[in-house]
Design a protein around this motif. Structure first.
Motif, PDB file in Angstrom:
ATOM      1  N   ARG A   2      -5.302  -6.559   1.500  1.00 48.50           N
ATOM      2  CA  ARG A   2      -4.435  -6.329   2.727  1.00 48.50           C
ATOM      3  C   ARG A   2      -4.940  -5.157   3.692  1.00 48.50           C
ATOM      4  NH1 ARG A   2       1.748  -6.464   2.263  1.00 48.50           N
ATOM      5  NH2 ARG A   2       0.897  -8.825   1.882  1.00 48.50           N
ATOM      6  N   ILE A   3      -5.407  -5.333   4.820  1.00 45.12           N
ATOM      7  CA  ILE A   3      -6.043  -4.323   5.616  1.00 45.12           C
ATOM      8  C   ILE A   3      -5.132  -3.518   6.934  1.00 45.12           C
ATOM      9  CG2 ILE A   3      -8.072  -3.463   7.046  1.00 45.12           C
ATOM     10  CD1 ILE A   3      -9.611  -5.707   5.461  1.00 45.12           C
ATOM     11  N   ARG A   4      -4.984  -2.389   6.750  1.00 39.25           N
ATOM     12  CA  ARG A   4      -4.273  -1.613   7.969  1.00 39.25           C
ATOM     13  C   ARG A   4      -5.114  -1.003   8.727  1.00 39.25           C
ATOM     14  NH1 ARG A   4      -1.319   1.583   4.938  1.00 39.25           N
ATOM     15  NH2 ARG A   4       0.447   0.185   4.790  1.00 39.25           N
ATOM     16  N   GLY A  78      -1.625  -2.824  12.877  1.00 36.48           N
ATOM     17  CA  GLY A  78      -1.202  -3.970  12.483  1.00 36.48           C
ATOM     18  C   GLY A  78      -2.029  -4.169  10.998  1.00 36.48           C
ATOM     19  N   GLU A  79      -1.363  -5.065  10.351  1.00 34.94           N
ATOM     20  CA  GLU A  79      -1.859  -5.363   9.091  1.00 34.94           C
ATOM     21  C   GLU A  79      -2.447  -7.010   8.801  1.00 34.94           C
ATOM     22  OE1 GLU A  79       0.902  -4.396   6.117  1.00 34.94           O
ATOM     23  OE2 GLU A  79       0.909  -2.475   6.434  1.00 34.94           O
ATOM     24  N   VAL A  80      -3.187  -7.179   8.089  1.00 32.97           N
ATOM     25  CA  VAL A  80      -3.959  -8.365   7.947  1.00 32.97           C
ATOM     26  C   VAL A  80      -4.222  -8.623   6.505  1.00 32.97           C
ATOM     27  CG1 VAL A  80      -5.834  -9.884   8.826  1.00 32.97           C
ATOM     28  CG2 VAL A  80      -5.005  -8.432  10.487  1.00 32.97           C
ATOM     29  N   ASP A  81      -3.909  -9.836   6.063  1.00 33.57           N
ATOM     30  CA  ASP A  81      -4.233 -10.408   4.783  1.00 33.57           C
ATOM     31  C   ASP A  81      -5.646 -10.944   4.625  1.00 33.57           C
ATOM     32  OD1 ASP A  81      -2.262  -9.017   3.430  1.00 33.57           O
ATOM     33  OD2 ASP A  81      -0.857 -10.757   3.424  1.00 33.57           O
ATOM     34  N   GLN A 270      -1.403  -1.484   0.492  1.00 33.89           N
ATOM     35  CA  GLN A 270      -0.835  -2.147  -1.019  1.00 33.89           C
ATOM     36  C   GLN A 270       0.095  -3.228  -0.601  1.00 33.89           C
ATOM     37  OE1 GLN A 270      -1.822  -1.178  -3.798  1.00 33.89           O
ATOM     38  NE2 GLN A 270      -3.494   0.217  -3.052  1.00 33.89           N
ATOM     39  N   ALA A 271      -0.210  -4.324  -1.288  1.00 28.96           N
ATOM     40  CA  ALA A 271       0.881  -5.401  -0.832  1.00 28.96           C
ATOM     41  C   ALA A 271       2.088  -4.962  -1.511  1.00 28.96           C
ATOM     42  CB  ALA A 271       0.343  -6.604  -1.218  1.00 28.96           C
ATOM     43  N   ALA A 272       3.338  -5.545  -1.008  1.00 24.76           N
ATOM     44  CA  ALA A 272       4.342  -5.363  -1.523  1.00 24.76           C
ATOM     45  C   ALA A 272       4.645  -6.002  -2.902  1.00 24.76           C
ATOM     46  CB  ALA A 272       5.314  -5.396  -0.587  1.00 24.76           C
TER      47      ALA A 272
END
Length: 275
Positions: A2-4, A78-81, A270-272
């Motif tokens: 996951r990239i912010r 934004g956030e991208v997986d 960090q992914a939830a």
């Protein structure tokens, strides 16, 4: 992964600028290996932000302020997986036939020196496209010194190759020009890159290339790093060269001297935990 992304582009003008138009190719799409969790564009002043799609299938926003302004901030968050696909790009929006990407473009034209490099790379193998493209990427990476930093002006591939150094877009243009000389469709891609273990602030987004491999599809190659693209990349826009995929291009009337400052952070989020 996951990239912010937090990307701010700050403009300030000597005098209030009128008729300001900003064309933004700064919004990613979902495709195999990339899922956009959230993404937002926030101009700092009131105006109209309209969404369109260009001929390449890129999402494009046009921003026009309501009145003259002496400063403007375009903030993108934004956030991208992302998931590992070993450089193979599938599930993208394709509006143009593959042979279109054999067309020579303003910034990715092949000089005699670039053609000689490409011919030497091709002669060193058995003609299989994928190994040839990997050798070509390594040859450009070896011949040219990658100098991270903002691109002060668009540099045609022959000039960058002769100089032997350049920013990421310059190395990508040389790779693209060489691939097209070998009759391999190739295109420029803009986006974001997070080097492993590196969340430092950056001066500019990233640029790399994609080339078409028979029976495999489009594959991402980054001559700046000398490696195929990985899950550390967020793909935003594609074009024949940088001019068709630039994150921001604009025009204005008046305003005097313009000052530009870019603040960019690309970090692993960090992914939830799943319940």
């Amino acid at each position: 992964m996951r990239i912010r992304v937090v990307h701010e582009t700050h403009y300030s003008y000597e005098h209030p600028a009128r008729g300001l138009i900003q064309v933004l190719r700064m919004t990613p799409r979902d495709h195999d290996g990339q899922y956009v969790r959230r993404w937002r564009i926030e101009p700092s002043i009131d105006g109209r932000l309209t969404e369109r799609e260009d001929g390449f299938g890129n999402i494009v926003h046009w921003f026009t302020p309501d009145q003259a302004a002496d400063a403007l901030v375009i903030r993108v968050t934004g956030e991208v997986d992302t998931h590992e696909t070993h450089g193979i790009v599938r599930g993208t929006v394709e509006r143009l036939p593959d042979p279109f990407y054999l067309r020579e473009s303003e910034l990715a034209a092949a000089s005699p020196a670039i053609k000689a490099l490409a011919d030497g790379v091709a002669a060193a193998g058995d003609g299989a496209p994928l190994p040839c493209l990997h050798r070509l990427m390594e040859a450009v990476h070896t011949h040219m010194t990658y100098a991270p930093g903002p691109a002060s002006a668009a540099v045609p591939a022959p000039s960058a190759f002769e100089a032997g150094r350049g920013v990421c877009q310059d190395l990508a243009h040389v790779f693209i020009a060489a691939a097209r000389h070998l009759e391999i469709p190739a295109r420029y891609v803009s986006g974001y890159f997070r080097p492993e273990g590196d969340d430092a602030e950056r001066e500019t987004p990233h640029g790399w290339a994609e080339a078409l491999v028979p029976d495999l599809g489009w594959v991402g190659f980054d001559p700046a790093t000398g490696e195929a693209t990985t899950q550390a990349y967020i793909r935003i826009a594609a074009g024949l060269d940088y001019l068709g995929a630039a994150p921001i291009r604009g025009s204005r009337t008046g305003g005097g001297t313009e000052t530009l400052d870019v603040r960019l952070r690309v970090e692993q989020a960090q992914a939830a935990p799943q319940s």
